[in-house]
Design a protein around this motif. Structure first.
Motif, PDB file in Angstrom:
ATOM      1  N   GLY A 199      -7.039  -7.426   8.980  1.00 36.59           N
ATOM      2  CA  GLY A 199      -6.190  -6.320   8.547  1.00 36.59           C
ATOM      3  C   GLY A 199      -6.742  -5.641   7.321  1.00 36.59           C
ATOM      4  N   TRP A 200      -5.977  -4.722   6.810  1.00 33.77           N
ATOM      5  CA  TRP A 200      -6.461  -3.856   5.742  1.00 33.77           C
ATOM      6  C   TRP A 200      -5.427  -3.762   4.626  1.00 33.77           C
ATOM      7  CZ3 TRP A 200     -11.082  -3.624   7.634  1.00 33.77           C
ATOM      8  CH2 TRP A 200     -11.229  -3.624   9.023  1.00 33.77           C
ATOM      9  N   ASP A 201      -5.812  -4.225   3.450  1.00 38.70           N
ATOM     10  CA  ASP A 201      -4.967  -4.135   2.263  1.00 38.70           C
ATOM     11  C   ASP A 201      -5.182  -2.728   1.697  1.00 38.70           C
ATOM     12  OD1 ASP A 201      -3.469  -4.560   0.044  1.00 38.70           O
ATOM     13  OD2 ASP A 201      -4.803  -6.021  -0.884  1.00 38.70           O
ATOM     14  N   ALA A 202      -4.591  -1.743   2.381  1.00 40.60           N
ATOM     15  CA  ALA A 202      -5.019  -0.353   2.227  1.00 40.60           C
ATOM     16  C   ALA A 202      -4.219   0.464   1.220  1.00 40.60           C
ATOM     17  CB  ALA A 202      -4.981   0.343   3.596  1.00 40.60           C
ATOM     18  N   PHE A 203      -3.163  -0.117   0.619  1.00 42.36           N
ATOM     19  CA  PHE A 203      -2.390   0.580  -0.398  1.00 42.36           C
ATOM     20  C   PHE A 203      -2.973   0.285  -1.784  1.00 42.36           C
ATOM     21  CE2 PHE A 203       1.873   1.337   1.832  1.00 42.36           C
ATOM     22  CZ  PHE A 203       1.751   2.700   1.693  1.00 42.36           C
ATOM     23  N   GLY A 204      -2.623   1.093  -2.755  1.00 40.19           N
ATOM     24  CA  GLY A 204      -2.912   0.724  -4.131  1.00 40.19           C
ATOM     25  C   GLY A 204      -3.958   1.581  -4.815  1.00 40.19           C
ATOM     26  N   LEU A 205      -4.199   1.250  -6.090  1.00 41.54           N
ATOM     27  CA  LEU A 205      -5.078   2.056  -6.928  1.00 41.54           C
ATOM     28  C   LEU A 205      -6.525   2.149  -6.430  1.00 41.54           C
ATOM     29  CD1 LEU A 205      -3.795   1.144 -10.500  1.00 41.54           C
ATOM     30  CD2 LEU A 205      -3.781   3.398  -9.447  1.00 41.54           C
ATOM     31  N   PRO A 206      -7.139   1.050  -5.921  1.00 42.32           N
ATOM     32  CA  PRO A 206      -8.533   1.200  -5.467  1.00 42.32           C
ATOM     33  C   PRO A 206      -8.688   2.291  -4.413  1.00 42.32           C
ATOM     34  CG  PRO A 206      -7.977  -1.116  -5.654  1.00 42.32           C
ATOM     35  CD  PRO A 206      -6.694  -0.357  -5.855  1.00 42.32           C
ATOM     36  N   ALA A 207      -7.762   2.320  -3.443  1.00 39.88           N
ATOM     37  CA  ALA A 207      -7.837   3.339  -2.390  1.00 39.88           C
ATOM     38  C   ALA A 207      -7.594   4.732  -2.971  1.00 39.88           C
ATOM     39  CB  ALA A 207      -6.830   3.036  -1.286  1.00 39.88           C
ATOM     40  N   GLU A 208      -6.623   4.818  -3.890  1.00 37.43           N
ATOM     41  CA  GLU A 208      -6.324   6.119  -4.509  1.00 37.43           C
ATOM     42  C   GLU A 208      -7.509   6.627  -5.327  1.00 37.43           C
ATOM     43  OE1 GLU A 208      -2.711   6.035  -6.723  1.00 37.43           O
ATOM     44  OE2 GLU A 208      -1.556   5.168  -5.081  1.00 37.43           O
ATOM     45  N   ASN A 209      -8.106   5.727  -6.102  1.00 40.25           N
ATOM     46  CA  ASN A 209      -9.236   6.139  -6.947  1.00 40.25           C
ATOM     47  C   ASN A 209     -10.436   6.581  -6.116  1.00 40.25           C
ATOM     48  OD1 ASN A 209      -8.081   5.814  -9.501  1.00 40.25           O
ATOM     49  ND2 ASN A 209      -8.432   3.616  -9.476  1.00 40.25           N
ATOM     50  N   TYR A 210     -10.655   5.889  -4.993  1.00 40.51           N
ATOM     51  CA  TYR A 210     -11.750   6.294  -4.106  1.00 40.51           C
ATOM     52  C   TYR A 210     -11.477   7.689  -3.552  1.00 40.51           C
ATOM     53  CZ  TYR A 210     -15.032   6.380  -0.225  1.00 40.51           C
ATOM     54  OH  TYR A 210     -16.036   6.747   0.643  1.00 40.51           O
ATOM     55  N   ALA A 211     -10.216   7.951  -3.169  1.00 35.12           N
ATOM     56  CA  ALA A 211      -9.848   9.261  -2.627  1.00 35.12           C
ATOM     57  C   ALA A 211     -10.041  10.355  -3.679  1.00 35.12           C
ATOM     58  CB  ALA A 211      -8.406   9.236  -2.134  1.00 35.12           C
ATOM     59  N   ILE A 212      -9.646  10.043  -4.931  1.00 38.56           N
ATOM     60  CA  ILE A 212      -9.814  11.004  -6.025  1.00 38.56           C
ATOM     61  C   ILE A 212     -11.300  11.303  -6.244  1.00 38.56           C
ATOM     62  CG2 ILE A 212      -9.564  11.318  -8.529  1.00 38.56           C
ATOM     63  CD1 ILE A 212      -6.929   9.656  -8.266  1.00 38.56           C
ATOM     64  N   LYS A 213     -12.102  10.233  -6.242  1.00 39.42           N
ATOM     65  CA  LYS A 213     -13.549  10.370  -6.462  1.00 39.42           C
ATOM     66  C   LYS A 213     -14.188  11.245  -5.373  1.00 39.42           C
ATOM     67  CE  LYS A 213     -17.739   7.519  -6.640  1.00 39.42           C
ATOM     68  NZ  LYS A 213     -18.259   6.142  -6.486  1.00 39.42           N
ATOM     69  N   MET A 214     -13.728  11.066  -4.111  1.00 37.22           N
ATOM     70  CA  MET A 214     -14.316  11.806  -2.992  1.00 37.22           C
ATOM     71  C   MET A 214     -13.646  13.165  -2.787  1.00 37.22           C
ATOM     72  SD  MET A 214     -16.578   9.640  -2.268  1.00 37.22           S
ATOM     73  CE  MET A 214     -17.316  10.411  -0.841  1.00 37.22           C
ATOM     74  N   GLY A 215     -12.517  13.412  -3.486  1.00 33.53           N
ATOM     75  CA  GLY A 215     -11.809  14.681  -3.314  1.00 33.53           C
ATOM     76  C   GLY A 215     -11.159  14.813  -1.955  1.00 33.53           C
ATOM     77  N   VAL A 216     -10.686  13.675  -1.408  1.00 31.26           N
ATOM     78  CA  VAL A 216     -10.097  13.652  -0.065  1.00 31.26           C
ATOM     79  C   VAL A 216      -8.701  13.028  -0.161  1.00 31.26           C
ATOM     80  CG1 VAL A 216     -10.357  12.721   2.279  1.00 31.26           C
ATOM     81  CG2 VAL A 216     -12.379  13.393   0.981  1.00 31.26           C
ATOM     82  N   HIS A 217      -7.790  13.463   0.713  1.00 27.92           N
ATOM     83  CA  HIS A 217      -6.457  12.859   0.734  1.00 27.92           C
ATOM     84  C   HIS A 217      -6.594  11.376   1.081  1.00 27.92           C
ATOM     85  CE1 HIS A 217      -2.339  11.930   1.869  1.00 27.92           C
ATOM     86  NE2 HIS A 217      -1.963  13.069   1.306  1.00 27.92           N
TER      87      HIS A 217
END
Length: 323
Positions: free
Chosen positions: A82-100
């Motif tokens: 499975g995927w622990d897909a919530f949280g700051l790491p995922a958000e920060n990656y999205a911010i870095k890539m400029g993607v939702h």
């Protein structure tokens, strides 16, 4: 002598297709009888980067080998991924890539799943879990509400490892030589108000049931030390010329008469505020320097250090001023 070339891409692709047609982990044996189940659980990765790296596989290869061993013993292997897909790491990656984050997380999940399948790891994809799926997190929310109503979930300000560059909290394992494993920035300590779970309510049961586990004695002792149950009393030390009190816990109240000084952790909410104008600079420097050390380093330091805040606590038994 002719040379035989091993075309791994073609051969592995062929067998992946064969295994997709005829799964190697069926629920029934050759006679149509249901096989006994064997449950093997891995920690879910968080899909916040570009994909699987060798560190992931280093952690998962042992459970994969063990699952294959149990498969050969005749079990149906329940081995979810499975995927622990919530949280700051995922958000920060999205911010870095400029993607939702919904888009970047879905892309990362698909990519890591492709990589895992290319490795041909033995996972049961019928039981795939994604923490961003509403059908999943409605149950984690339900569990949290239950805990909250029972008084098991509460808010508390608590120090965590903090990366000022990633703007996220880090587990101890993600701090390498005092730096963020991801970006190399110096890690500090930061007090954050966060939700805690009151596992102390279950200390007795956790301790009693350790005897039921077939674990090495060394590991069971570590668990008992971590649970940390002890018998003692909480004692309030008033602070001279202030309304606040410092509450200490002691297993030996009879020794309080001989208390010679009071120590606060550098991240204690009162630590900086107790500094007098004369000691303010030294106290703030000490708090900052401490924030740059990991919990492990601080525990292993043989030399005890500290600075005087300039304030005094009043010993509630003797009335003596305690620096």
């Amino acid at each position: 002598m002719s040379k035989i070339v091993y075309n791994h891409k073609a051969i592995e692709k062929k067998w992946r297709e064969k295994w997709a047609e005829s799964p190697v982990n069926p629920q029934v044996d050759d006679n149509g009888n249901k096989k006994p189940k064997y449950y093997c659980l891995d920690m879910f990765p968080y899909p916040s980067g570009n994909g699987l790296h060798v560190g992931h596989w280093r952690g998962y290869v042992i459970s994969d080998v063990w699952s294959r061993y149990k498969l050969l013993q005749g079990y149906y292997i329940v081995h979810p991924m499975g995927w622990d897909a919530f949280g700051l790491p995922a958000e920060n990656y999205a911010i870095k890539m400029g993607v939702h984050p919904a888009k970047s997380t879905a892309e990362n999940v698909a990519n890591i799943k492709r990589q895992i399948n290319e490795i041909a790891a033995l996972y049961d994809w019928d039981m795939e879990v994604n923490t961003t799926d509403p059908d999943f997190y409605k149950w984690t929310q339900w569990i949290f509400v239950k805990m909250f109503k029972e008084g098991l979930a509460y808010e508390k300000e608590f120090p965590i490892n903090w990366c000022p560059s990633c703007k996220t909290g880090l587990a101890n394992e993600e701090v390498v030589n005092g730096k963020c494993e991801r970006c190399g920035t110096d890690v500090t300590k930061k007090n954050l108000r966060q939700w805690m779970l009151r596992i102390t309510k279950y200390a007795d049961r956790l301790l009693d049931d350790l005897d039921k586990l077939d674990w090495p004695e060394k590991v069971k002792k570590m668990q008992a030390d971590w649970i940390g149950k002890s018998y003692g009393a909480e004692v309030d030390f008033p602070i001279e010329s202030r309304k606040e009190k410092i509450t200490v816990y002691t297993t030996r109240p009879d020794t309080l008469y001989g208390a010679t000084f009071m120590v606060l952790a550098p991240e204690h909410a009162l630590a900086a505020g107790l500094a007098t104008p004369e000691t303010k600079e030294a106290v703030e420097k000490y708090i900052y320097d401490s924030s740059m050390k990991s919990n492990v380093d601080r525990m292993q330091d043989k030399e005890k250090t500290g600075v005087f805040t300039g304030s005094y606590a009043i010993n509630p038994l003797s009335g003596a001023k305690t620096p």
